[in-house]
Scaffold this active site. Structure first.
Site, PDB file in Angstrom:
ATOM      1  N   GLY A  31      51.726  -7.600   3.381  1.00  0.00           N
ATOM      2  CA  GLY A  31      52.113  -8.750   2.571  1.00  0.00           C
ATOM      3  C   GLY A  31      52.993  -9.717   3.342  1.00  0.00           C
ATOM      4  N   HIS A  37      47.661 -13.577   9.087  1.00  0.00           N
ATOM      5  CA  HIS A  37      46.875 -12.734   8.170  1.00  0.00           C
ATOM      6  C   HIS A  37      45.620 -13.480   7.702  1.00  0.00           C
ATOM      7  CE1 HIS A  37      51.099 -11.167   7.445  1.00  0.00           C
ATOM      8  NE2 HIS A  37      50.460 -10.066   7.773  1.00  0.00           N
ATOM      9  N   GLY A 147      45.089  -7.401  14.038  1.00  0.00           N
ATOM     10  CA  GLY A 147      45.509  -8.525  14.869  1.00  0.00           C
ATOM     11  C   GLY A 147      45.910  -8.094  16.272  1.00  0.00           C
ATOM     12  N   SER A 185      54.853 -14.087  12.456  1.00  0.00           N
ATOM     13  CA  SER A 185      55.205 -12.742  11.998  1.00  0.00           C
ATOM     14  C   SER A 185      55.955 -12.863  10.682  1.00  0.00           C
ATOM     15  CB  SER A 185      56.099 -12.058  13.037  1.00  0.00           C
ATOM     16  OG  SER A 185      56.772 -10.970  12.453  1.00  0.00           O
ATOM     17  N   SER A 186      55.738 -11.890   9.811  1.00  0.00           N
ATOM     18  CA  SER A 186      56.444 -11.902   8.528  1.00  0.00           C
ATOM     19  C   SER A 186      57.951 -11.823   8.746  1.00  0.00           C
ATOM     20  CB  SER A 186      56.009 -10.712   7.672  1.00  0.00           C
ATOM     21  OG  SER A 186      54.605 -10.706   7.554  1.00  0.00           O
TER      22      SER A 186
HETATM   23  P1  AMP Z   1      51.413  -6.758   8.956  1.00  0.00           P
HETATM   24  O1  AMP Z   1      51.346  -7.344   7.579  1.00  0.00           O
HETATM   25  O2  AMP Z   1      52.499  -7.318   9.808  1.00  0.00           O
HETATM   26  O3  AMP Z   1      51.348  -5.248   8.950  1.00  0.00           O
HETATM   27  O4  AMP Z   1      50.091  -7.228   9.682  1.00  0.00           O
HETATM   28  C1  AMP Z   1      48.831  -7.015   9.128  1.00  0.00           C
HETATM   29  C2  AMP Z   1      47.784  -7.381  10.129  1.00  0.00           C
HETATM   30  O5  AMP Z   1      47.952  -8.755  10.495  1.00  0.00           O
HETATM   31  C3  AMP Z   1      47.895  -6.567  11.436  1.00  0.00           C
HETATM   32  O6  AMP Z   1      46.584  -6.239  11.875  1.00  0.00           O
HETATM   33  C4  AMP Z   1      48.572  -7.537  12.370  1.00  0.00           C
HETATM   34  O7  AMP Z   1      48.260  -7.312  13.725  1.00  0.00           O
HETATM   35  C5  AMP Z   1      47.998  -8.864  11.900  1.00  0.00           C
HETATM   36  N1  AMP Z   1      48.851  -9.979  12.304  1.00  0.00           N
HETATM   37  C6  AMP Z   1      50.170 -10.142  12.048  1.00  0.00           C
HETATM   38  N2  AMP Z   1      50.616 -11.275  12.618  1.00  0.00           N
HETATM   39  C7  AMP Z   1      49.565 -11.832  13.261  1.00  0.00           C
HETATM   40  C8  AMP Z   1      49.389 -13.009  14.060  1.00  0.00           C
HETATM   41  N3  AMP Z   1      50.384 -13.852  14.316  1.00  0.00           N
HETATM   42  N4  AMP Z   1      48.161 -13.263  14.547  1.00  0.00           N
HETATM   43  C9  AMP Z   1      47.114 -12.409  14.299  1.00  0.00           C
HETATM   44  N5  AMP Z   1      47.223 -11.300  13.564  1.00  0.00           N
HETATM   45  C10 AMP Z   1      48.427 -11.004  13.052  1.00  0.00           C
END
Ligand code: AMP
Length: 289
Positions: A31, A37, A147, A185-186
């Site tokens: 989230g 995302h 990602g 990034s979140s």
């Molecule tokens: P997270 O919500 O941070 O666990 O990320 C969920 C998915 O989104 C993971 O596969 C991450 O690698 C991908 N993701 C997060 N940030 C980015 C970004 N800036 N570019 C591409 N993919 C991302």
């Protein structure tokens, strides 16, 4: 867009779609969605008939309680974004729905669990594989997208899929960045404006690694990058390494491998930021990969 909070109801719904030979694509997330995302959703969309996004802040992958508590959870905003970006199904379980409170999980991830992120976040990839296995079992996707920003996580999930002989194809979506290069990034929302500016040098330093590796060799490129990270006083460098992308083993100085990956983790204003670039030593250009 359908929203499910329970595995059983989700399975009932997806079962009928599977019987109609619809291909299911999954994007697992925690989230606090941003354009990174959304890029994953767009990347997998052409490969599937039903696009599922899971939103779950997984407690077992956090090795820092404070980080878990501070993790942003803007649920309404996330649902609006998913609705506007072609998501068909959202799976948003509670912690109790995913964990019965009395489980153990340990799989052999080999060196991937001990190097880089694995070394600095003990148990993190056990938590990641534990939840992704549960999500794969719940959704049974034909295809799932991750990602490049979390490249080591992608390799770890690939390894888990092999270990369990799971029938899911994995896609790797390139990192989405701010105009100035900062990987989305979140956790970026926890940075001040000044912090966000300082964080831009992460991508800038990574981008130099390619040119330096080509001209000066991998060892020297590594030395310069570490020097440059350490020169930014606001950063606390956790690791910087140049590796082979297949297994994240450290690259040899005279490596003529076509592809290498430079990976970094730094702390800034109490926020842990990671990033990486994949590059070709033999080609000198300055594009983020
Ligand atoms: P997270 O919500 O941070 O666990 O990320 C969920 C998915 O989104 C993971 O596969 C991450 O690698 C991908 N993701 C997060 N940030 C980015 C970004 N800036 N570019 C591409 N993919 C991302």
């Amino acid at each position: 867009m359908k929203i499910f909070y329970h595995k059983a109801a989700l399975d009932d719904y997806l079962k009928s779609l599977r019987q109609d030979n619809q291909r299911i694509g999954l994007v697992p997330t925690m989230g606090a969605l941003h354009k990174g995302h959304l890029a994953l959703l767009a990347y997998v969309k052409p490969h599937c008939d039903v696009l599922v996004c899971s939103v779950f802040v997984n407690p077992t992958q956090f090795n820092n309680q404070d980080d878990l508590e501070k993790y942003p959870r803007p649920v309404k905003h996330d649902l609006d974004l998913l609705r506007e970006n072609g998501c068909d199904v959202v799976f948003m379980p509670t912690v109790e729905e995913m964990y019965d409170g009395n489980e153990s999980w340990e799989i052999d991830l080999g060196e991937l669990d001990k190097t880089l992120e694995g070394a600095f976040r003990p148990g993190h990839y056990q938590g990641v594989t534990q939840i992704v296995k549960k999500l794969f079992d719940a959704v049974k996707p034909n295809i799932a997208c991750f990602g490049q920003k979390d490249y080591q996580q992608y390799l770890v999930i690939k390894k888990m899929v092999e270990l369990f002989s799971m029938q899911v194809k994995l896609l790797l979506c390139p990192t989405v960045r701010e105009k100035e290069g900062l990987a989305l990034s979140s956790r970026n929302v926890r940075l001040s404006e000044r912090g966000k500016q300082q964080a831009q040098s992460i991508a800038a330093i990574l981008n130099e690694v390619q040119t330096n590796s080509g001209h000066l060799g991998v060892k020297e490129a590594r030395r310069i990058a570490i020097r440059d990270f350490e020169a930014v006083k606001a950063f606390k460098l956790e690791y910087f390494e140049i590796c082979y992308p297949d297994d994240l083993k450290v690259a040899k100085d005279d490596s003529k491998a076509e592809k290498l990956i430079a990976l970094v983790a730094v702390w800034l204003e109490g926020v842990r930021l990671i990033d990486n670039v994949i590059f070709d030593v033999n080609k000198i250009n300055n594009n983020y990969a």
